[in-house]
Each structure stands twice: as structure tokens, then as C-alpha cells.
Design a protein around this motif. Sequence first.
Motif, PDB file in Angstrom:
ATOM      1  N   UNK A 179       0.959  -1.114   0.101  1.00 48.23           N
ATOM      2  CA  UNK A 179       0.064   0.043   0.109  1.00 48.23           C
ATOM      3  C   UNK A 179       0.887   1.183   0.033  1.00 48.23           C
ATOM      4  N   UNK A 180       1.887   1.189   0.778  1.00 54.01           N
ATOM      5  CA  UNK A 180       2.926   2.373   0.693  1.00 54.01           C
ATOM      6  C   UNK A 180       3.639   2.547  -0.665  1.00 54.01           C
ATOM      7  N   UNK A 181       3.899   1.366  -1.155  1.00 57.64           N
ATOM      8  CA  UNK A 181       4.491   1.696  -2.556  1.00 57.64           C
ATOM      9  C   UNK A 181       3.665   2.299  -3.530  1.00 57.64           C
ATOM     10  N   UNK A 182       2.417   1.805  -3.485  1.00 51.56           N
ATOM     11  CA  UNK A 182       1.473   2.167  -4.509  1.00 51.56           C
ATOM     12  C   UNK A 182       0.931   3.663  -4.176  1.00 51.56           C
ATOM     13  N   UNK A 183       1.031   4.292  -2.878  1.00 52.22           N
ATOM     14  CA  UNK A 183       0.987   5.732  -2.512  1.00 52.22           C
ATOM     15  C   UNK A 183       1.864   6.402  -3.304  1.00 52.22           C
ATOM     16  N   UNK A 184       3.223   5.957  -3.102  1.00 51.65           N
ATOM     17  CA  UNK A 184       4.572   6.606  -3.646  1.00 51.65           C
ATOM     18  C   UNK A 184       4.199   6.707  -5.095  1.00 51.65           C
ATOM     19  N   UNK A 185       3.871   5.550  -5.972  1.00 52.68           N
ATOM     20  CA  UNK A 185       3.679   5.967  -7.209  1.00 52.68           C
ATOM     21  C   UNK A 185       2.746   6.792  -7.762  1.00 52.68           C
ATOM     22  N   UNK A 186       1.562   6.715  -6.807  1.00 54.35           N
ATOM     23  CA  UNK A 186       0.425   7.714  -7.127  1.00 54.35           C
ATOM     24  C   UNK A 186       0.989   9.293  -6.860  1.00 54.35           C
ATOM     25  N   UNK A 187       1.769   9.378  -5.852  1.00 56.95           N
ATOM     26  CA  UNK A 187       2.055  10.886  -5.668  1.00 56.95           C
ATOM     27  C   UNK A 187       3.190  11.228  -6.938  1.00 56.95           C
ATOM     28  N   UNK A 188       4.116  10.126  -7.400  1.00 57.00           N
ATOM     29  CA  UNK A 188       5.187  10.279  -8.453  1.00 57.00           C
ATOM     30  C   UNK A 188       4.069  10.784  -9.883  1.00 57.00           C
ATOM     31  N   UNK A 189       2.946  10.115  -9.890  1.00 52.92           N
ATOM     32  CA  UNK A 189       2.170  10.258 -11.248  1.00 52.92           C
ATOM     33  C   UNK A 189       1.492  11.377 -11.277  1.00 52.92           C
ATOM     34  N   UNK A 205       8.875  18.380 -13.900  1.00 51.61           N
ATOM     35  CA  UNK A 205      10.203  18.825 -14.213  1.00 51.61           C
ATOM     36  C   UNK A 205      10.924  18.528 -13.192  1.00 51.61           C
ATOM     37  N   UNK A 206      10.563  17.820 -12.173  1.00 47.77           N
ATOM     38  CA  UNK A 206      10.995  17.421 -11.016  1.00 47.77           C
ATOM     39  C   UNK A 206      11.617  15.912 -11.132  1.00 47.77           C
ATOM     40  N   UNK A 207      12.490  15.619 -12.026  1.00 54.37           N
ATOM     41  CA  UNK A 207      13.019  14.330 -12.415  1.00 54.37           C
ATOM     42  C   UNK A 207      13.678  13.666 -11.321  1.00 54.37           C
ATOM     43  N   UNK A 208      14.227  14.496 -10.403  1.00 53.18           N
ATOM     44  CA  UNK A 208      15.032  13.506  -9.475  1.00 53.18           C
ATOM     45  C   UNK A 208      14.063  13.161  -8.197  1.00 53.18           C
ATOM     46  N   UNK A 209      13.089  14.009  -7.956  1.00 56.41           N
ATOM     47  CA  UNK A 209      12.095  13.550  -6.974  1.00 56.41           C
ATOM     48  C   UNK A 209      11.480  12.322  -7.521  1.00 56.41           C
TER      49      UNK A 209
END
Length: 231
Positions: free
Chosen positions: A34-44, A50-54
Motif C-alpha cells: 500500500x505504501x509503494x502504491x501511494x508513492x507511485x500515485x504521488x509520483x504520477x 520537471x522534478x525528475x530527481x524527485x
Amino acid sequence: MSAAMELHVALSLRLDAHEAYRLAFAYEAEALRKQAATLRRVEREETPADASGVREGLLRAALILDGHADQLGTVVGKATVTPAATATPELLPETDTTDPLIVDRFDTAMEPAPEDPPVLIVGAVAADGRPVALFFDTEARDKVAAWLAPKPTRDSARERRLEQLLDTIRTHGGRWTTSRVQDMRRRRGQTAQRGTARHDLAELHGRGHLVEHGPVDGRYYTLATREDRRA
């Protein structure tokens, strides 16, 4: 069913340590995914383009969490607690399936968490002492409620109607005719049949709650006083 709910069932029914540890690992693995899915949602959805590093950091962290979850998954294995209409069969010793499982003692009831499926879990004990988990979805709960609810009888409905009428007469006082009873019931959205109103007033009079006045074509009733009841 989520791993959290499975773990709740296991602890509530006091299952063996091996099963409890398996469910604990499953719960932790589920939390990591669930935490991994949250990180991917935030990234997407929430990270600027333009925040490629983040973005790269979020995806890398999600992959790490997935890796830990996969490691836990090898411990959990393929065994799961499967929702059933009567019990958790894989947690019970093998028995003759032709014999019904009889539950004779209620232990606890657990409402699901908001994020889980709407399934009520009832922990109980079978006649032979085995712990049993009963799963009720919304449809099953409605059926059980209908079976357990007392069936309204014609007499009980009539008594409730008479109690409501008598309470209204006590509250408002004055003269009560068949027409007044009908008007009152119409305003409340109730059935307002003339014959029913007439019989209800006569019944309350017969029970001593009302006093009858006037001729048949101009009859009305008032609330009986103590003196009226003594007469």
C-alpha cells in the motif's frame, strides 16, 4: 479479505501461533504494498513533470518497498483465509462434509474497517469446541436480520394505531369525531379510512378511555376523566 481483517479474526479466535505469524507477515506485506502504491500515485499525480530527481526517488523507494513485501510473501506462502458462508474451512480439522457445522456459542462480532469490504465477522465456537469465523456480507446480514425480526401481526398493528390515537387525543383534547381522526391521519401520511377511524374511537370508548356523546349521526368523543371512569 484484507490481511488486516484476517489477522483480526485469527487473534480474536485465538488460533495457533503458526497461523498468527503467517497472518502477521501477510499484514506487513500488504502494508508495504500500500505504501509503494501511494508513492507511485504521488509520483504520477502530484509531482511536477520537471522534478525528475524527485520522481526517480519516489519510484526507487516504491521498488524497495515492493522488494521487502515480496520477501515477506515467500514466508506467507499461498495459504490464505478464504471468506465462506459458514466458517474458515482451512483452519478446521478435516471432517465429514455431509454433517453441518453447528455453532452453539457466540464469542464476538467485528465490524470491518472503512477501507475493508463491508463484511461482518462473527467469532463463535462450534459444538465440538472448535473456533469458527462466520462472514456476513451486506446481503447475508439483511437476510439474517429479516429472519430474526419479529413479524408484525394484525393485532399488534391495531394496538399501535390505537395507542397513537389515544396519545393524540390526550395531547390535544377537545371533541373527536370520525372526520377529525381521518384529517389527523391524512396529515401524518397514514391510512385514513372512515370505517377504521370510527371503529377505533368506539374501541377506545369501550376500553373506558373516551366518553361517547350525541346521537348516531352526530357522535363525538372526549377524553374520559376520573369521574367518568367511576360512573
